[in-house]
Design an enzyme around this catalytic site. Structure first.
Site, PDB file in Angstrom:
ATOM      1  CG  ASP A  20      -0.170   0.257   2.709  1.00 25.31           C
ATOM      2  OD1 ASP A  20       0.958  -0.425   2.707  1.00 25.31           O
ATOM      3  OD2 ASP A  20      -0.560   0.798   3.475  1.00 25.31           O
ATOM      4  CD  GLU A  21       4.636   3.941   2.936  1.00 25.30           C
ATOM      5  OE1 GLU A  21       5.016   4.954   3.244  1.00 25.30           O
ATOM      6  OE2 GLU A  21       4.605   2.886   3.481  1.00 25.30           O
TER       7      GLU A  21
END
Length: 347
Positions: free
Chosen positions: A95-96
């Site tokens: 998610d990053e």
């Protein structure tokens, strides 16, 4: 992404919206929190916390078994959006990611406009919010990303960087973990301005080679490029003794510290491996390695040490003096999924 796993669960199950949601092992297990919603964070809950402790802090929390395929699907949707703007995408986790948009496919001259557009597209595609940090290097962009969560964006220009860094609490520095933060606070280093007072020689003396990194980032200097492909084949660490040792108990104490370092790096990288390797260099400089490959990934420090102890028995360490010891974990396969599963479902 903001509270990614928990946000996906709240999106897919409207009954969870507004509730403290914990994704991970159930409270009556030895599992840990993989992620939690912002409603849960208000109770002091955070990732990697034992599920039993999270339950004590918030008995009304809803514990949800993770659904890795769903998180992977959303992650791939987001990555497709990133690639519309640049091929220089360096994932940090599901998610990053870092994006270098200096030269971008849209020909846009404003990085903040690109970030705003990406956040808008992510929400339209996934109905999930994302936060962004925009700056001229990786350190500042990462710190900025965390500054206005959830659903926020922070821009740090070169003109603002000095004041921003000097006012930043030391625990907010990317690359400074809990152990280092504690040491710095004990030394009276509470913020960037106080860290900046130390010379490079002083920082290297206190923190080893990493001290040079701290010296540079507190001055806004970070020349690490955004690297699209980053694949680790192994993670390990070793130490050379100032004086050769032959006490096995002492060796095991040292090996446990090395195993803890490896475990920490594995978790930070989102990796898990099935092969544990012990490295031994005897006093006569003869070097050997002993390895074992399991059918499952090692789960934690204790798991690594269980294998290391068995491997040490297969050496002459103790009967022969030792000058160096090392621990390595390798054999990564479906790294992020394995890491997620071991984090959530350790019973």
């Amino acid at each position: 992404m903001d509270a990614f796993f928990a946000a996906v669960e709240q999106r897919d199950n409207p009954a969870l919206k507004g509730k403290p949601v914990i994704v991970g092992g159930p409270p009556n297990s030895r599992g840990v929190v993989a992620a939690c919603s912002y409603e849960a964070r208000k109770f002091g809950i955070h990732s990697a916390m034992p599920s039993s402790k999270a339950y004590r802090l918030c008995p009304q929390a809803v514990f949800v078994k993770g659904r890795f395929p769903a998180y992977r699907e959303v992650s791939e949707q987001i990555r497709e959006i990133f690639l519309d703007y640049t091929d220089l995408v360096e994932p940090l986790s599901l998610d990053e990611a870092f994006l270098d948009v200096t030269e971008n496919k849209k020909g846009m001259r404003s990085a903040s406009r690109i970030a705003a557009e990406i956040r808008k597209r992510i929400f339209e595609k996934t109905r999930l919010t994302a936060s962004a940090g925009v700056s001229y290097n990786k350190f500042l962009a990462k710190v900025a990303t965390d500054f206005k969560k959830p659903d926020g964006m922070t821009v740090i220009t070169p003109e603002l960087a000095c004041a921003f860094i000097e006012s930043l609490p030391i625990g907010k520095f990317y690359g400074i973990g809990k152990v280092t933060e504690k040491k710095m606070l004990e030394l009276g280093i509470n913020c960037g301005a106080e860290l900046k007072k130390l010379s490079k020689v002083e920082l290297v003396g206190l923190f080893g080679k990493t001290g040079e990194f701290y010296y540079n980032i507190v001055r806004g200097n970070d020349d690490r490029p955004v690297t699209p492909e980053h694949e680790s084949h192994s993670l390990g660490t070793e130490t050379t003794f100032q004086k050769d040792i032959d006490d096995r108990n002492e060796m095991l104490e040292v090996l446990e510290k090395l195993a803890a370092r490896v475990d920490k790096e594995l978790r930070e990288e989102g990796l898990a491996g099935r092969t544990v390797t012990l490295k031994v260099k005897y006093s006569d400089f003869v070097q050997i390695t002993r390895s074992v490959t399991l059918q499952r990934p090692v789960e934690d420090v204790e798991d690594i040490m269980e294998q290391v102890r068995l491997l040490l028995e297969k050496t002459d360490a103790g009967e022969r003096k030792v000058r160096l010891l090392g621990v390595t974990v390798s054999g990564f396969s479906s790294e992020v999924q394995i890491f997620y599963e071991q984090l959530c479902f350790k019973f």
